[in-house]
Structure formats: structure tokens, C-alpha cells
Design a protein around this motif. Structure first.
Motif, short mmCIF file in Angstrom:
data_model
loop_
_atom_site.label_atom_id
_atom_site.label_comp_id
_atom_site.label_asym_id
_atom_site.label_seq_id
_atom_site.Cartn_x
_atom_site.Cartn_y
_atom_site.Cartn_z
N THR A 91 73.21 -19.21 61.93
CA THR A 91 74.61 -19.47 61.60
C THR A 91 75.35 -20.03 62.80
O THR A 91 76.12 -21.00 62.69
CB THR A 91 75.28 -18.18 61.12
OG1 THR A 91 74.58 -17.66 59.99
CG2 THR A 91 76.73 -18.43 60.72
N LEU A 92 75.12 -19.45 63.97
CA LEU A 92 75.78 -19.92 65.19
C LEU A 92 75.37 -21.34 65.55
O LEU A 92 76.20 -22.15 65.98
CB LEU A 92 75.46 -18.97 66.35
CG LEU A 92 76.12 -17.58 66.29
CD1 LEU A 92 75.53 -16.68 67.37
CD2 LEU A 92 77.63 -17.70 66.45
N GLU A 93 74.09 -21.65 65.38
CA GLU A 93 73.62 -23.02 65.66
C GLU A 93 74.34 -24.03 64.77
O GLU A 93 74.74 -25.11 65.22
CB GLU A 93 72.11 -23.10 65.42
CG GLU A 93 71.26 -22.37 66.47
CD GLU A 93 71.13 -23.15 67.76
OE1 GLU A 93 71.70 -24.25 67.87
OE2 GLU A 93 70.46 -22.63 68.67
N VAL A 106 82.78 -23.24 71.61
CA VAL A 106 82.52 -22.07 70.77
C VAL A 106 82.35 -20.85 71.68
O VAL A 106 81.44 -20.81 72.50
CB VAL A 106 81.25 -22.28 69.91
CG1 VAL A 106 80.98 -21.03 69.07
CG2 VAL A 106 81.43 -23.50 69.00
N LEU A 107 83.25 -19.90 71.54
CA LEU A 107 83.18 -18.65 72.30
C LEU A 107 82.55 -17.59 71.41
O LEU A 107 83.12 -17.22 70.38
CB LEU A 107 84.57 -18.21 72.75
CG LEU A 107 85.36 -19.20 73.61
CD1 LEU A 107 86.71 -18.61 73.98
CD2 LEU A 107 84.58 -19.57 74.86
N ILE A 108 81.39 -17.09 71.80
CA ILE A 108 80.63 -16.17 70.96
C ILE A 108 80.79 -14.74 71.47
O ILE A 108 80.64 -14.47 72.65
CB ILE A 108 79.14 -16.55 70.95
CG1 ILE A 108 78.96 -17.96 70.40
CG2 ILE A 108 78.32 -15.55 70.13
CD1 ILE A 108 77.56 -18.52 70.57
N ALA A 308 73.83 -22.95 56.03
CA ALA A 308 74.89 -23.53 55.20
C ALA A 308 76.20 -22.78 55.38
O ALA A 308 77.28 -23.38 55.40
CB ALA A 308 74.48 -23.53 53.74
N ILE A 309 76.12 -21.46 55.51
CA ILE A 309 77.33 -20.66 55.72
C ILE A 309 78.01 -21.07 57.02
O ILE A 309 79.22 -21.29 57.07
CB ILE A 309 77.00 -19.16 55.72
CG1 ILE A 309 76.66 -18.69 54.31
CG2 ILE A 309 78.16 -18.34 56.29
CD1 ILE A 309 76.17 -17.26 54.23
N GLY A 310 77.24 -21.19 58.10
CA GLY A 310 77.81 -21.60 59.38
C GLY A 310 78.43 -22.98 59.32
O GLY A 310 79.54 -23.20 59.83
N ARG A 311 77.73 -23.90 58.69
CA ARG A 311 78.23 -25.29 58.62
C ARG A 311 79.51 -25.38 57.80
O ARG A 311 80.50 -25.99 58.23
CB ARG A 311 77.14 -26.18 58.03
CG ARG A 311 77.52 -27.64 57.86
CD ARG A 311 76.29 -28.50 57.66
NE ARG A 311 75.31 -27.88 56.79
CZ ARG A 311 75.37 -27.93 55.45
NH1 ARG A 311 76.35 -28.58 54.85
NH2 ARG A 311 74.42 -27.37 54.72
#
Length: 343
Positions: A91-93, A106-108, A308-311
């Protein structure tokens, strides 16, 4: 008499400035800033000049100064409960691939499934004046909820859906996923079905609830065949809980595991003690991790749309940060039942 000159192109610290990078590259400071943020609209040749100038000067971006200068940052905060789970890595990618070309950092933050840790992360990251928040699920402290509401920072929730709350969210129905797991195992003729879940975050509980509801409707629910633990999900824990379940309930003929790593541990223990899968016990996992289709036997699992959720969550965020409304604020990405040898 000593005189002091205020030169906005230099820092009292002696560190190189963006203006110095721009001068060396022969571009405007705005172009230099965009190039260093990775915005794709900057010509490749100019971007390369800026990067070379920055390297030559050993220039390091100061996000706090940039936010102060523009009255807003170019950062988006993403909070996830784990960085050891491939679900969130994928998801992060995807989030990074959407936001980075648009110039956003992007701050994780990893809150380790802890409400208190998430609250502390939110409080700390808010000092960076983020442009947006991408959060995992809806389960958080009341203080965190108020912080989010009062910040007026655009927010998109991932992994879960709630059409009634009026929020922007991208995910799938955890309850339906659990129901699908039960229906699949019942369709295989199984009648003594168990559920094993660990970590016990809201999503694990919801998919367990869906599994339970389907079994109750079929008249097959036995509360004694439900094993839950707050311990972190792992292959080792899956094997341990599998053996414990069989010791207490040897008649079990199907198990739905809340995560694939638990199911993989059960497969390994079954092979070790000579239990035939699926002849004696059908085993179904969740998330469909990359290694699951290479297990022996190949693990059946519910594949979740983590990329897909991340995108889509990142795309929603871009729309919100542009000041626009999202046309479809509740995006159900669905899931897939991957039927393999273990069921």
C-alpha cells in the motif's frame, strides 16, 4: 564599526540555500524547488542540472523552512499499524508512486496497532503542517478524532469502508470477506469450522464477525471453535494455535485464519505431525501473501487489493488537496477468493 548584511540568499548557518542551487543550475528558484521535489512537469534536462548543482553544493532540503515560506508544506502523512506486514508495504509503495511525481513527500508513521502511539504520531506530524492525512481504518482514540477534525487537513481512510460517516475512504468490506470465507468452506462440505485470529485490530475482528454470522445462519457456529489472541500475527504463532486447537477440538475439519502467516504456520505444523491438508482439515488464509501460492499444499486465501487501495487513496488525496470534492468518496475495491490445494 561592524555592519551586518541581510542576504536572503544565504543562511547564517553557512549551509547552501535553494537560491544558490538555482543560480548554479541556471534556473529560477521555483524551477529548482519543483525539480528537487520530483515534479514531473520539469524538463528532464533542467531537473538533471538542478540535481547536479544540489550535489555539488551538498544542498539538503529543509522541509520546515519550505513550509514556513509557502505557508504550507508539501508533505502527506501516512499512518499504518505495521511495517513488517506486506499488506501495508504494498500500500505504501502505491501511495508513493502516485504522490511523489506530483512533488509531495510521504511521511510514514508506524503506530504498532496502538491507539496511543497513533495519537502521538498525529500530534508530532501536525507540527509539519501536512497537506493531507492517509489513515488506516476508523478505530482510534477520541483525542485523535478531535485532532483530525479540528485540523481541517484533508483525510482519506484506508482498508475499511463506512458510507454512513460521510468520510473519504478506500477499502473493502471486512465483514463480507469473512462471510465469503465461511461460505467457501461450507461449500466444501465442512461442518466443524474454526476461526483463528491474532493481533485483534478492528479489521481482524470484523472479518471474524462476518465468518461468525455466516456460520450462525448455516446453523454451524460453535463459539468453542473461535480462538483469538492479541499477540502479533506470525508463522510461529499460527503453528502454535493450530496445535492448541487440535488438542482441545480434534474434530475440527476447517479453519479460517485471520492472516496468511498464521495459516502458513498451520500448514507447516500439519506436515510435521502428519495431518493431511485438505483431506482431514481445510485451511483458508487471508491477504494472499506472495509466498502462499508456493506453500505445500498451496494455500487458499482471500486476496486483498492492497496496491489498488494505496493508489486510489492517494488519488483521492490529490483531488482533496486541489480543493475539489471526490466524486466517489467511498470506494469499494473488493477482494478475490483464491482457491488452491489447501481447501
Amino acid at each position: 564599526m561592524t555592519s551586518f548584511k541581510n542576504d536572503k540568499n544565504t543562511r547564517t548557518t553557512g549551509r547552501p540555500t535553494l537560491n544558490e542551487v538555482a543560480r548554479l543550475a541556471g534556473v529560477s528558484p521555483i524551477t529548482a524547488s519543483r525539480a528537487l521535489r520530483g515534479i514531473s512537469s520539469v524538463a528532464t534536462e533542467l531537473a538533471e542540472k538542478v540535481r547536479k548543482a544540489a550535489d555539488e553544493l551538498n544542498y539538503v532540503v529543509n522541509p520546515a523552512a519550505r513550509a514556513l515560506a509557502s505557508a504550507q508544506s508539501h508533505s502527506v502523512v501516512v499512518l499504518v499499524p505495521s511495517l513488517s506486514n506486506l499488506l501495508f508495504i504494498d500500500t505504501l509503495e502505491a501511495i508513493h508512486s502516485v504522490l511523489r511525481p506530483k512533488g509531495f513527500e510521504v511521511l510514514i508513521g508506524n503506530f504498532h496497532y496502538s491507539r496511543d502511539e497513533e495519537e502521538n504520531l498525529l500530534r508530532n506530524y501536525m507540527s509539519y503542517q501536512p497537506r493531507g492525512l492517509l489513515l488506516t481504518g476508523f478505530d482510534r482514540s477520541e483525542s485523535s478524532r478531535r485532532m483530525i477534525e479540528n485540523s481541517n487537513v484533508p483525510c482519506v481512510y484506508m482498508m475499511e469502508l463506512d458510507a454512513a460517516a460521510g468520510l473519504n475512504c478506500v477499502g473493502f468490506s471486512q465483514i463480507k470477506a469473512g462471510e465469503t470465507a465461511a461460505h467457501h468452506l461450507i461449500s466444501r462440505g465442512r461442518r466443524r469450522l474454526a476461526y483463528i485470529g491474532a493481533q485483534l485490530d478492528q479489521r481482524t475482528l470484523l472479518r471474524g464477525e462476518g465468518y461468525r454470522l455466516a456460520l450462525q445462519q448455516a446453523g454451524l457456529y460453535n463459539p468453542d471453535l473461535e480462538m483469538l489472541t492479541p499477540r502479533p500475527s506470525s508463522v510461529g504463532l499460527g503453528g502454535e494455535m493450530f496445535l492448541q486447537l487440535l488438542a482441545n477440538h480434534p474434530q475440527v475439519d476447517a479453519i479460517f485464519f485471520g492472516n496468511d502467516d498464521l495459516a502458513q504456520g498451520a500448514l507447516l505444523e500439519a506436515a510435521r505431525i502428519g495431518i493431511k491438508i485438505p483431506e482431514q482439515i481445510a485451511i483458508l488464509g487471508f491477504n494472499d501473501l506472495p509466498s502462499s501460492e508456493f506453500m505445500v499444499p498451496r494455500l487458499s486465501s482471500i486476496r486483498t487489493p492492497r496496491e489498488a487501495i494505496g493508489r486510489h487513496a492517494a488519488e483521492q488525496m490529490l483531488t482533496l488537496m486541489a480543493g475539489n470534492r471526490v466524486a466517489n468518496p467511498v470506494q469499494d475495491m473488493g477482494f478475490d477468493l483464491m482457491v488452491r490445494e489447501s481447501t
